[in-house]
Design an enzyme around this catalytic site. Sequence first.
Site, PDB file in Angstrom:
ATOM      1  N   HIS A 190       0.850  -1.247  -0.056  1.00  0.00           N
ATOM      2  CA  HIS A 190      -0.029   0.051   0.043  1.00  0.00           C
ATOM      3  C   HIS A 190       0.853   1.191   0.007  1.00  0.00           C
ATOM      4  CE1 HIS A 190      -3.647   2.213   0.805  1.00  0.00           C
ATOM      5  NE2 HIS A 190      -3.080   3.098   1.788  1.00  0.00           N
ATOM      6  N   HIS A 202     -10.418   2.407  -0.539  1.00  0.00           N
ATOM      7  CA  HIS A 202     -10.698   1.992   0.772  1.00  0.00           C
ATOM      8  C   HIS A 202     -11.467   0.494   0.766  1.00  0.00           C
ATOM      9  CE1 HIS A 202     -10.015   3.418   5.090  1.00  0.00           C
ATOM     10  NE2 HIS A 202      -8.738   3.483   4.487  1.00  0.00           N
TER      11      HIS A 202
END
Length: 733
Positions: A32, A81
């Site tokens: 990420h 998300h």
Amino acid sequence: MNDEEYQRVRHILGRRPTSAELAIYSVMWSEHCSYKSSKVHLRQFGDKAPKTDKLLVGMGENAGVVDIGQGWAVTFKVESHNHPSYVEPYQGAATGVGGIVRDIMSMGARPIAVMDSLRFGPADAPDTQRVLPGVVAGVGGYGNSLGLPNIGGETVFDACYEGNPLVNALCVGVMKHEDIKRAVAPGPGNQVILFGALTGPDGIGGASVLASATFDEESHAKRPSVQVGDPFMEKLLIECCLELFREDLVVGIQDLGAAGVSCATTELAAAGTGGMHVDLDAVPLRDATLRPEEILMSESQERMMAVVSPDKVDRFMEICARWEIPATVIGQVTDTRRLVMTWRGETIVDIPPVTAADEGPVYERPLEPPKDLGALQSDTPGRLTRPSNGDELRRTVLWLAGSPNLASKTWVTSQYDRYVLGNTVLAMPENAGLVRIDDESGLGIALSLDGNGRYTRLDPYAGAQLALSEAYRNVAATGARPLAVTNCLNFGSPEDPGVMWQFARAVEGLADACQYLGIPVTGGNVSFYNQTGTTPINPTPVIGVLGVHDDVRRRVNMALTSDGATIALLGETREEFGGSEWAHVVYGHLGGLPPLVDLKAEAALASVMVTAIREGLLTAVHDLSDGGLSQTLVEACLRGGLGARISLPGDPFVTLFSESVARAMVAVRPGGEARLAALCESAGVPVSQIGVVGGDSLNVSGRGPDGDQQELFTIPLVELREANERMLPSYAN
């Protein structure tokens, strides 16, 4: 962190890392934060970037910034998300909005609007019914509480997203050129201030745990890794930051999102003079039992970190106190090129920050086409039975209008405030969102967010370009000139060679298309590991295009409202049904090749639409995309409350349902037909008059089974509306 990465940390430090150092490297070198599997491909966005003087800040910062004229600059970005939203739908979606808003704040801008791109499993699936209401409520609850209009996006249903929804959030902000801020920590002796919410246990390890998770029946055990948001604190934080910026009290600033204090300190230090000393005992805690590793990895929301010169610290603190924002000096900038952290009198971190922030592992993962791709592309929709008469065509129009992906999304969008702040000019379900920037001149910006996982599954290179084409076309359909691009690239596991091949081809396609169209990629996000077990989602690049509107008072929407206006079809229609909504809705089929990409035609169509709107020739414009001309007519008629009498050229089925790109339907102001034809001829855009606005029905004529021109079907608008609006509430409630 694998064994090889751990050994590399030991080599960098020349010793065994402390647990706190290991925490920093584990989150900063996560997929990420470090883009370790995607970085080698993402470089194309820079290498192939078109030359433009409009790009003020490019990739590598929290968000890109572009010049829109008159001294104004706009920053925008989209991020995912996905995994948190599966685990805890409301907070996952809400904090997704909060995180992207802080990215925009950290550039020195005032956030002015948000958008969202949502994807779920089948609308009637139990898990969709669990996730969908919470996600929509989270997006609306956080954005509404911030007082930010939600001006557009998409809601898509497909079986591949069951168990792994996609929640992509975009924010756009505005500032003057001189107000741009950077994430840097220059100047030894400058103070490092943590301000905003207190640090708690929520979100600990989120960047490294959830960003690399694949979901199964044990996923709910990951709930502690989902952040908890407080939009009212964020609203105060926005106003506090803007006042700090106005008084020029900030040397550098960074939001705390993924990886929390670890990320903010390492990135600020690495981008500045290279050193920082931090006292972790000074970090204000919501839970006094947190260990230093947990403080470093906590992803508690509504936090920012600023670098402030010593003589301005007192004024900084005064402003924070007035806005009731907790603020604490936790360290200072040094020139040691080391990030040093202490805890209870002991040094627990002593690392070169650049090694954590910028020198993470870079992998060139194996690539190979998915094994089933050849068979998938060979399974063309040509074998599917097509409607052969007026009644069957009528039934197909209604099926599509009421299908999950094409049905009205009012149940979703009614939960979002679209007009707060008073500058929203256009919002969903329009072609693109449009926001006024300058009241006097009418200067504004348009934004569209689009993607199509089915197209990209069939051809990743073309699929990414088709997503860009649609967003580009949507922006131009409002009268705005496309200017810049952001993207959120949602894919399966990078450890799967088939997924990495899809990713590499999609990035290459997007980079090539942006280069051709002359619009740079300003930044974005990569989300890997979107899969359930070993089954990945369809590769889903979501593309945001920003355009500039010289005068929003001249904008045009999609609604047919001018009785008697001529309806014209711009662009070329071909027989293209690979990955189409028709094949998907009627047969559940995915196969063949997606529509042919034609970037030259897209640019030409955009130029015609922008010029025609500026000259006042059009009363309505609606692009053709999913569902083809059929769905475009349905949406334009229902939006305006007027019907249309349409005479179809060529094969009625192909004309109605083909998804050929670079097309738009327009309603021409009386007397403007000749000028529009001249513009189209000059640009090389095919144009044909296909009907007229009026009545209370969609009346369609065309070539019948015997080849003669005849009336094919009539659908009253009341019947169309009932079909279009009944689907989502029936599943979501």
